[in-house]
Design a protein around this motif. Structure first.
Motif: not given
Lengths: 127, 127
Positions: A27, A74-76, A96, A99, A103, B107, B109-110, B114, B117-118
């Motif tokens: 992603p 981006d909070g990853m 996050l 998650t 993918p 992807c 679905k992700w 989410h 949140e991003l």
DNA sequence: CGGTATCCACATCGATACTG
DNA sequence: CAGTATCGATGTGGATACCG
């Protein structure tokens, strides 16, 4: 040997970290060459700046910094700096960020199964 | 209405085709801005050149041509030109191209789960 | 309709050098 | 160790115009 911490990052398929490998997919390939690889490296646990530079062979510190900042924004991932000498900074996936595993797995699975077909088609293509 | 064949391509989430949407992810975002979207459009069946330009709003014919050639070269789509006037060309996923469905679904679905949140993290980020 | 041909703006990436 | 500061090569995407 002589490869530093490279073996800490278990390769999921032979050339997954090779430059230009289509499994760098995920992603986060939104025009970013390295972010997906970074996430992959962090899947096994926190890593330091220099530990990330090892498997991502060829990345400069400038570009790695930009990549990490973007993922943080981006909070990853989180960035934790310890007040020591020499300095130590650790990067870790957030909940996050974790998650992304699903993918990314799907993309890695695709690459493992179908990459040879893609390569073959590319080689057979005229020009 | 007035949108041509846009409704033939059922949107899978509200702004999936919006420029910059992180769901444009997929195995084919290897520095290519449009290929993933094209594959998505072709998931429902063959499409003509001009039909692809509609949902991919903003893409120029030059860039769309380049994208289609790259996908063709990699064995993901076929190009079929019919000798008619006016000319008609159809693009269609190959069997290899159809294998992209699974990772792309993961992807999507992700993103559906989410993305908020991003976006929230990005907005909360200082700077 | 389905493209090509130019030209160009912009961004990403990399190389190199330097710092607390 | 973990960055920052410049600078420059490269290339990808977009605007525009034109063609069979």
């Amino acid at each position: 040997m002589g490869e530093g911490n490279f073996e800490r990052v278990k390769p999921l398929s032979p050339d997954m970290f090779a430059p230009g490998c289509p499994s760098n997919l995920t992603p986060f390939r939104i025009g970013d060459k390295w972010a997906g690889l970074v996430v992959q490296c962090l899947e096994e646990g926190p890593r330091r700046f220099s530990e990330l530079r090892v498997p991502l062979r060829g990345v400069t510190s400038k570009v790695l910094t930009e990549t990490l900042r973007a993922l943080e924004r981006d909070g990853m991932i989180t960035r934790t700096a310890y007040d020591e000498t020499p300095p130590r900074v650790e990067y870790e996936l957030t909940s996050l960020g974790r998650t992304l595993f699903e993918p990314m797995e799907a993309c890695r699975k695709w690459a493992a199964e179908h990459l040879p077909e893609l390569v073959a088609a590319r080689e057979a293509y005229p020009g």
